[in-house]
Design an enzyme around this catalytic site. Structure first.
Site, PDB file in Angstrom:
ATOM      1  CG  MET A  16      -1.866  -1.235   1.161  1.00 18.57           C
ATOM      2  SD  MET A  16      -3.419  -1.037   2.040  1.00 18.57           S
ATOM      3  CE  MET A  16      -2.851  -0.798   3.705  1.00 18.57           C
TER       4      MET A  16
ATOM      5  CE  LYS B 194       3.901  -4.842  11.804  1.00 22.54           C
ATOM      6  NZ  LYS B 194       2.672  -4.640  11.038  1.00 22.54           N
TER       7      LYS B 194
ATOM      8  CD  GLN C 157      -5.962  -3.877   2.665  1.00 22.64           C
ATOM      9  OE1 GLN C 157      -5.814  -4.320   1.547  1.00 22.64           O
ATOM     10  NE2 GLN C 157      -5.016  -3.992   3.591  1.00 22.64           N
TER      11      GLN C 157
ATOM     12  CG  HIS D 178       8.396   0.192   6.055  1.00 29.11           C
ATOM     13  ND1 HIS D 178       8.637  -1.163   6.032  1.00 29.11           N
ATOM     14  CD2 HIS D 178       7.069   0.323   6.331  1.00 29.11           C
ATOM     15  CE1 HIS D 178       7.539  -1.820   6.311  1.00 29.11           C
ATOM     16  NE2 HIS D 178       6.547  -0.946   6.480  1.00 29.11           N
TER      17      HIS D 178
ATOM     18  CD  GLN E 143      -1.763  -8.908   4.263  1.00 29.26           C
ATOM     19  OE1 GLN E 143      -2.571  -8.028   4.426  1.00 29.26           O
ATOM     20  NE2 GLN E 143      -0.519  -8.646   3.893  1.00 29.26           N
TER      21      GLN E 143
ATOM     22  N   GLY F  77      10.948  -2.877   5.481  1.00 31.12           N
ATOM     23  CA  GLY F  77      10.178  -4.134   5.470  1.00 31.12           C
ATOM     24  C   GLY F  77       9.723  -4.454   4.054  1.00 31.12           C
ATOM     25  CG  HIS F  78       6.868  -1.966   2.098  1.00 29.00           C
ATOM     26  ND1 HIS F  78       6.797  -0.788   2.824  1.00 29.00           N
ATOM     27  CD2 HIS F  78       5.650  -2.540   2.190  1.00 29.00           C
ATOM     28  CE1 HIS F  78       5.573  -0.665   3.317  1.00 29.00           C
ATOM     29  NE2 HIS F  78       4.863  -1.709   2.961  1.00 29.00           N
TER      30      HIS F  78
HETATM   31  O1  PAF Z   1      -0.014  -5.881   3.500  1.00 29.53           O
HETATM   32  C1  PAF Z   1      -0.442  -4.950   2.797  1.00 29.53           C
HETATM   33  O2  PAF Z   1       0.198  -3.919   2.600  1.00 29.53           O
HETATM   34  C2  PAF Z   1      -1.819  -5.104   2.158  1.00 29.53           C
HETATM   35  O3  PAF Z   1      -2.711  -5.744   3.006  1.00 29.53           O
HETATM   36  C3  PAF Z   1      -1.785  -5.769   0.776  1.00 29.53           C
HETATM   37  C4  PAF Z   1      -1.305  -7.212   0.873  1.00 29.53           C
HETATM   38  C5  PAF Z   1      -0.879  -4.986  -0.144  1.00 29.53           C
HETATM   39  C6  PAF Z   1      -3.188  -5.797   0.174  1.00 29.53           C
HETATM   40  O4  PAF Z   1      -3.696  -4.506   0.038  1.00 29.53           O
END
Ligand code: PAF
Length: 303
Positions: A49, A168, A80, A53, A172, A55-56
């Site tokens: 989203m 983390k 969401q 940072h 999900q 983590g991504h």
């Molecule tokens: O983890 C996230 O940033 C979101 O839940 C995702 C997987 C990109 C779905 O919008």
């Protein structure tokens, strides 16, 4: 923000100056994925989203180790977020995200609008099963249906060989693995360890909401998890004992409201009374006005 001198990306293609293709529409995305497949490149998807940072970027690093073409999606998915959640104020910084993604070797960014992802009249949703009912699912009704719907749509659009998700967001991740398995999706789900600040706080875009005092209080989550892991290493196997120790640690920190401490098995995240190496311990707590989550696997401790 670092300067981007001479590195602007052009929509739908990469330029001599920039290796980063920026895709906003579905035809642009399909044309890019088609060209990657034509060049026999494996495609890895990193859904995010935005407000990137480390983590991504760890997801990107892992994706790059496994595939020739990494595409990172940036989409703040309204489905969401609950009606009283932080959709409007969710942090966004696309110019900075572009710089970070390109520096880390991302080949393409997919940055669709809400209308592109959910055109007027779109109504079909993915409904998860009972693994979504507890923990985050109970605290955030509809959240996982929104997550699975957008992830399913991204998988259909990109058709990646693999997709990377962080540990983390453990529930999900568990639900995405289950969706892929239940629907026989030909995509490999790659799990990436949580990235932490030196003091243990798990990286999250929502850490940006923390005041200075709350930022320092927030380390209590990882401290409580560490305490449980130490007790496990010293031989404790009763979930209730671990939970009480963690609750005690969390109670000592003012301004922290615990929503749950989940001591669960890894398949369906059902509570266990006796823990083992496979057990996951997850916490959700409010620190001031900010809701944070964190977790560990007892086999690994704080990663
Ligand atoms: O983890 C996230 O940033 C979101 O839940 C995702 C997987 C990109 C779905 O919008």
């Amino acid at each position: 923000m670092p300067a981007r001198c001479g590195k602007e990306s052009i929509r739908g293609e990469s330029t001599a100056l920039s290796r980063l293709a920026e895709l906003a529409t579905i035809p642009e995305l399909r044309s890019w994925t088609h060209s990657q497949r034509a060049a026999a490149r494996r495609i890895a998807l990193v859904p995010t989203m935005g407000y990137l940072h480390e983590g991504h970027l760890a997801l990107v690093d892992e994706a790059r180790r496994r595939a020739e073409a990494v595409i990172l999606s940036i989409f703040v998915n309204p489905l969401q977020f609950g009606p009283r959640e932080d959709l409007a104020r969710y942090p966004r910084d696309l110019p900075r995200d572009r710089v970070l993604a390109e520096a880390r070797g991302v080949a393409a960014l997919f940055v669709p609008t809400v209308e592109t992802m959910y055109p007027p009249g779109s109504e079909v949703r993915v409904i998860p099963g009972k693994t979504a009912e507890r923990w985050e699912g109970a605290a955030r009704p509809g959240h996982f249906s929104g997550v699975l719907t957008v992830v399913a749509k991204l998988f259909h659009l990109v058709e990646p060989q693999l997709a990377c998700f962080g540990q983390k967001d453990i529930q999900q991740l568990t639900l995405i693995k289950r969706m892929v398995r239940d629907l026989d999706w030909p995509v490999e789900i790659v799990e990436v360890s949580t990235v932490r600040e030196p003091d243990g706080l798990a990286l999250s875009s929502r850490n940006a909401y923390l005041s200075t005092a709350d930022r320092s209080r927030a380390t209590v989550l990882s401290r409580a998890l560490l305490l449980a892991h130490r007790a496990f290493c010293e031989g404790e196997r009763q979930a209730q004992v671990l939970e009480e120790r963690m609750a005690g640690e969390l109670r000592r920190e003012p301004g922290v409201t615990v929503e749950y401490i989940a001591i669960v098995e890894p398949e369906a995240l059902e509570p266990v009374s006796v823990v083992d190496q496979q057990t996951i311990i997850a916490i959700a707590a409010r620190i001031g006005g900010t809701r944070l989550i964190d977790n560990i696997r007892l086999a690994h401790g704080l990663t």
